[in-house]
Design an enzyme around this catalytic site. Structure first.
Site, PDB file in Angstrom:
ATOM      1  N   SER A 174      -6.870  -5.745  -5.297  1.00  0.00           N
ATOM      2  CA  SER A 174      -8.330  -5.887  -5.541  1.00  0.00           C
ATOM      3  C   SER A 174      -9.606  -5.788  -5.914  1.00  0.00           C
ATOM      4  O   SER A 174      -9.692  -5.099  -6.584  1.00  0.00           O
ATOM      5  CB  SER A 174      -8.819  -5.466  -3.638  1.00  0.00           C
ATOM      6  OG  SER A 174      -9.311  -4.245  -4.071  1.00  0.00           O
ATOM      7  N   GLU A 188       1.880 -13.810  11.640  1.00  0.00           N
ATOM      8  CA  GLU A 188       2.460 -12.002  12.439  1.00  0.00           C
ATOM      9  C   GLU A 188       1.729 -11.308  11.725  1.00  0.00           C
ATOM     10  O   GLU A 188       2.509 -11.178  10.457  1.00  0.00           O
ATOM     11  CB  GLU A 188       3.936 -13.059  12.758  1.00  0.00           C
ATOM     12  CG  GLU A 188       4.426 -14.079  13.647  1.00  0.00           C
ATOM     13  CD  GLU A 188       3.582 -13.825  15.249  1.00  0.00           C
ATOM     14  OE1 GLU A 188       3.782 -12.822  15.717  1.00  0.00           O
ATOM     15  OE2 GLU A 188       3.259 -14.607  15.524  1.00  0.00           O
ATOM     16  N   ASP A 202       0.965  -1.157  -0.115  1.00  0.00           N
ATOM     17  CA  ASP A 202       0.166   0.297   0.214  1.00  0.00           C
ATOM     18  C   ASP A 202       0.802   1.186   0.308  1.00  0.00           C
ATOM     19  O   ASP A 202       2.111   0.821   0.450  1.00  0.00           O
ATOM     20  CB  ASP A 202      -0.909  -0.005   1.315  1.00  0.00           C
ATOM     21  CG  ASP A 202      -2.066   0.992   0.894  1.00  0.00           C
ATOM     22  OD1 ASP A 202      -2.156   1.318  -0.230  1.00  0.00           O
ATOM     23  OD2 ASP A 202      -2.559   1.300   1.607  1.00  0.00           O
ATOM     24  N   GLY A 203       0.247   2.365  -0.579  1.00  0.00           N
ATOM     25  CA  GLY A 203       1.151   4.020  -0.807  1.00  0.00           C
ATOM     26  C   GLY A 203       1.889   4.258  -1.619  1.00  0.00           C
ATOM     27  O   GLY A 203       1.833   5.285  -2.111  1.00  0.00           O
ATOM     28  N   ASN A 204       1.410   3.807  -2.511  1.00  0.00           N
ATOM     29  CA  ASN A 204       1.898   3.775  -4.504  1.00  0.00           C
ATOM     30  C   ASN A 204       1.177   5.293  -4.653  1.00  0.00           C
ATOM     31  O   ASN A 204       1.728   6.131  -5.118  1.00  0.00           O
ATOM     32  CB  ASN A 204       1.558   3.368  -5.416  1.00  0.00           C
ATOM     33  CG  ASN A 204       2.101   1.638  -5.600  1.00  0.00           C
ATOM     34  OD1 ASN A 204       2.748   1.450  -4.584  1.00  0.00           O
ATOM     35  ND2 ASN A 204       1.686   0.834  -6.150  1.00  0.00           N
ATOM     36  N   ARG A 228      -0.374   7.805  -2.409  1.00  0.00           N
ATOM     37  CA  ARG A 228       0.781   8.644  -1.563  1.00  0.00           C
ATOM     38  C   ARG A 228       1.736   8.886  -2.090  1.00  0.00           C
ATOM     39  O   ARG A 228       1.978  10.075  -1.683  1.00  0.00           O
ATOM     40  CB  ARG A 228       0.426   8.018  -0.191  1.00  0.00           C
ATOM     41  CG  ARG A 228      -0.817   8.848   0.363  1.00  0.00           C
ATOM     42  CD  ARG A 228      -1.192   8.085   1.334  1.00  0.00           C
ATOM     43  NE  ARG A 228      -1.295   6.730   1.330  1.00  0.00           N
ATOM     44  CZ  ARG A 228      -1.004   5.284   2.268  1.00  0.00           C
ATOM     45  NH1 ARG A 228      -0.830   6.285   3.308  1.00  0.00           N
ATOM     46  NH2 ARG A 228      -1.578   4.225   2.057  1.00  0.00           N
ATOM     47  N   TRP A 229       2.699   8.692  -2.380  1.00  0.00           N
ATOM     48  CA  TRP A 229       4.302   8.076  -2.725  1.00  0.00           C
ATOM     49  C   TRP A 229       4.026   9.402  -3.801  1.00  0.00           C
ATOM     50  O   TRP A 229       4.653   9.977  -4.417  1.00  0.00           O
ATOM     51  CB  TRP A 229       4.867   6.788  -2.662  1.00  0.00           C
ATOM     52  CG  TRP A 229       6.169   7.401  -3.602  1.00  0.00           C
ATOM     53  CD1 TRP A 229       6.904   7.094  -2.585  1.00  0.00           C
ATOM     54  CD2 TRP A 229       6.319   8.231  -4.930  1.00  0.00           C
ATOM     55  NE1 TRP A 229       8.111   7.638  -3.145  1.00  0.00           N
ATOM     56  CE2 TRP A 229       8.290   7.750  -5.088  1.00  0.00           C
ATOM     57  CE3 TRP A 229       6.355   7.498  -5.988  1.00  0.00           C
ATOM     58  CZ2 TRP A 229       8.945   8.031  -6.516  1.00  0.00           C
ATOM     59  CZ3 TRP A 229       6.731   7.749  -7.616  1.00  0.00           C
ATOM     60  CH2 TRP A 229       8.196   7.676  -7.392  1.00  0.00           C
ATOM     61  N   ARG A 288     -11.731   2.294  -9.470  1.00  0.00           N
ATOM     62  CA  ARG A 288     -10.844   3.193  -8.886  1.00  0.00           C
ATOM     63  C   ARG A 288     -11.098   3.592 -10.702  1.00  0.00           C
ATOM     64  O   ARG A 288     -11.647   3.151 -11.081  1.00  0.00           O
ATOM     65  CB  ARG A 288      -9.671   2.658  -8.876  1.00  0.00           C
ATOM     66  CG  ARG A 288      -9.086   2.228  -7.564  1.00  0.00           C
ATOM     67  CD  ARG A 288      -8.185   1.878  -7.237  1.00  0.00           C
ATOM     68  NE  ARG A 288      -7.553   1.848  -5.874  1.00  0.00           N
ATOM     69  CZ  ARG A 288      -6.168   1.883  -5.244  1.00  0.00           C
ATOM     70  NH1 ARG A 288      -5.535   2.528  -5.807  1.00  0.00           N
ATOM     71  NH2 ARG A 288      -6.549   1.842  -3.852  1.00  0.00           N
ATOM     72  N   GLU A 321     -12.241  -4.736  -5.087  1.00  0.00           N
ATOM     73  CA  GLU A 321     -12.394  -3.871  -4.768  1.00  0.00           C
ATOM     74  C   GLU A 321     -12.140  -2.707  -5.855  1.00  0.00           C
ATOM     75  O   GLU A 321     -12.590  -1.592  -5.780  1.00  0.00           O
ATOM     76  CB  GLU A 321     -12.260  -3.374  -3.171  1.00  0.00           C
ATOM     77  CG  GLU A 321     -13.448  -3.805  -1.591  1.00  0.00           C
ATOM     78  CD  GLU A 321     -12.708  -5.330  -2.248  1.00  0.00           C
ATOM     79  OE1 GLU A 321     -11.753  -5.746  -2.030  1.00  0.00           O
ATOM     80  OE2 GLU A 321     -14.014  -6.433  -1.578  1.00  0.00           O
ATOM     81  N   ASN A 322     -10.546  -2.918  -5.835  1.00  0.00           N
ATOM     82  CA  ASN A 322      -9.642  -1.732  -6.539  1.00  0.00           C
ATOM     83  C   ASN A 322     -10.730  -2.098  -7.543  1.00  0.00           C
ATOM     84  O   ASN A 322      -9.718  -0.327  -8.953  1.00  0.00           O
ATOM     85  CB  ASN A 322      -8.918  -2.486  -7.284  1.00  0.00           C
ATOM     86  CG  ASN A 322      -7.979  -2.203  -5.831  1.00  0.00           C
ATOM     87  OD1 ASN A 322      -6.390  -2.979  -5.554  1.00  0.00           O
ATOM     88  ND2 ASN A 322      -8.121  -1.379  -4.204  1.00  0.00           N
TER      89      ASN A 322
HETATM   90  C1  FPP Z   1      -1.814   0.460  -3.285  1.00  0.00           C
HETATM   91  O1  FPP Z   1      -1.383   2.086  -3.241  1.00  0.00           O
HETATM   92  C2  FPP Z   1      -1.528  -0.468  -4.983  1.00  0.00           C
HETATM   93  C3  FPP Z   1      -2.189  -1.197  -5.247  1.00  0.00           C
HETATM   94  C4  FPP Z   1      -3.536  -0.492  -5.737  1.00  0.00           C
HETATM   95  C5  FPP Z   1      -2.100  -1.528  -6.818  1.00  0.00           C
HETATM   96  C6  FPP Z   1      -0.785  -2.455  -6.146  1.00  0.00           C
HETATM   97  C7  FPP Z   1       0.329  -2.637  -7.132  1.00  0.00           C
HETATM   98  C8  FPP Z   1       1.843  -2.494  -7.437  1.00  0.00           C
HETATM   99  C9  FPP Z   1       3.061  -2.228  -6.414  1.00  0.00           C
HETATM  100  C10 FPP Z   1       2.302  -2.573  -8.599  1.00  0.00           C
HETATM  101  C11 FPP Z   1       1.883  -3.693  -9.924  1.00  0.00           C
HETATM  102  C12 FPP Z   1       2.200  -5.081  -9.168  1.00  0.00           C
HETATM  103  C13 FPP Z   1       2.772  -6.039  -9.754  1.00  0.00           C
HETATM  104  C14 FPP Z   1       2.838  -6.981  -9.024  1.00  0.00           C
HETATM  105  C15 FPP Z   1       4.029  -5.243 -10.716  1.00  0.00           C
HETATM  106  P1  FPP Z   1      -2.808   2.501  -3.651  1.00  0.00           P
HETATM  107  O2  FPP Z   1      -3.274   3.118  -5.380  1.00  0.00           O
HETATM  108  O3  FPP Z   1      -3.892   2.068  -2.641  1.00  0.00           O
HETATM  109  O4  FPP Z   1      -1.690   3.843  -2.478  1.00  0.00           O
HETATM  110  P2  FPP Z   1      -2.841   4.849  -1.762  1.00  0.00           P
HETATM  111  O5  FPP Z   1      -3.103   4.218  -0.841  1.00  0.00           O
HETATM  112  O6  FPP Z   1      -1.712   5.619  -1.104  1.00  0.00           O
HETATM  113  O7  FPP Z   1      -3.121   5.863  -2.660  1.00  0.00           O
END
Ligand code: FPP
Length: 233
Positions: A57, A197, A12-14, A16-17, A63, A59-60
């Site tokens: 997920s 854990e 999680d956190g893509n 926000r990054w 988006r 739920e995603n």
């Molecule tokens: C949550 O961050 C992350 C996701 C919904 C997607 C995860 C996907 C990747 C890491 C990239 C592709 C995956 C692979 C296996 C190559 P968010 O968007 O909910 O972040 P936020 O909470 O900061 O908005």
């Protein structure tokens, strides 16, 4: 020392990054995908038997359309780029979730790669896509009912868990990590995490490194896993 066989990660956190770095959200996912590469390689090196990553997920799907398409494209890119690495490193690529819902262009590559790597036995790389822990349990209930010929006495935990999507590619989770600072498991591996854990990491997924993973594993190895029992009796 606890043995870590099955590691599960909520990445999680893509978003926000990306925001923090004044970039579009999709750039956060792109950076996140490069971290996936690093962490998969590291897990293979340190001998983890199963790694399950929550990539998308159920739920995603809610988006914005362009974010969903960008994620699907990234997954395709990841599989295409990492195919050889998985073959050379004996990694079984195993998608789990409601895969029928994924776009056709992605499904074909997913299934082909799964098939091609299915004999690989050193590490299972489970990618949860369109995944919902509750849905997985419901699917397992339906399968179980079809197998018991109305005799409930056949059902036990071992029999039931054979019908979950993680059966034969990790099973029970030993350690569940969530990056991004929130404290929840968001419908991920609900049955399998019964005795996992938990580790909640403040860093956002694109900032996460293999050194961070090593210190979490160090912490995990020292934990007192009692599984509901009393030690030293
Ligand atoms: C949550 O961050 C992350 C996701 C919904 C997607 C995860 C996907 C990747 C890491 C990239 C592709 C995956 C692979 C296996 C190559 P968010 O968007 O909910 O972040 P936020 O909470 O900061 O908005």
């Amino acid at each position: 020392m606890n043995k870590l066989k099955h590691l599960a990660i909520i990445m999680d956190g893509n978003g926000r990054w990306a925001q923090k770095n004044s970039l579009p959200r999709t750039e956060g996912h792109r950076k996140g995908a490069s971290v996936v590469r690093e962490i998969v390689t590291h897990c293979r090196e340190i001998g983890i038997e199963a790694l399950t990553l929550y990539a998308f997920s159920e739920e995603n799907w809610g988006r914005p359309k362009d974010e969903v398409s960008a994620l699907m494209e990234l997954l395709l890119e990841f599989m295409t780029k990492e195919r050889i690495t998985m073959l050379e490193n004996n990694i079984h690529f195993n998608p789990i979730g409601t895969l029928e819902k994924l776009p056709d262009f992605l499904k074909k590559t997913l299934f082909d790669l799964e098939k091609e790597t299915s004999v690989n036995a050193i590490m299972d790389l489970n990618i949860a896509l369109s995944y919902s822990g509750r849905q997985d349990i419901l699917n397992a209930i339906k399968k179980t009912i079809s197998q018991i010929n109305f005799d409930m006495s056949f059902i036990d935990e071992a029999m039931f868990s054979k019908n979950l999507s993680t059966h034969s590619c990790g099973g029970d989770v030993d350690l569940l990590i969530r990056t991004g600072g929130d404290f929840r498991i968001s419908n991920f591996l609900l049955w399998e995490s019964a005795y996992a854990e938990l580790f909640f990491e403040k860093k956002l997924w694109p900032e996460f490194t293999s050194d961070d993973l090593d210190s979490i594993i160090q912490n995990f190895s020292q934990r007192d896993r009692r599984f509901g029992l009393v030690k030293n009796l």
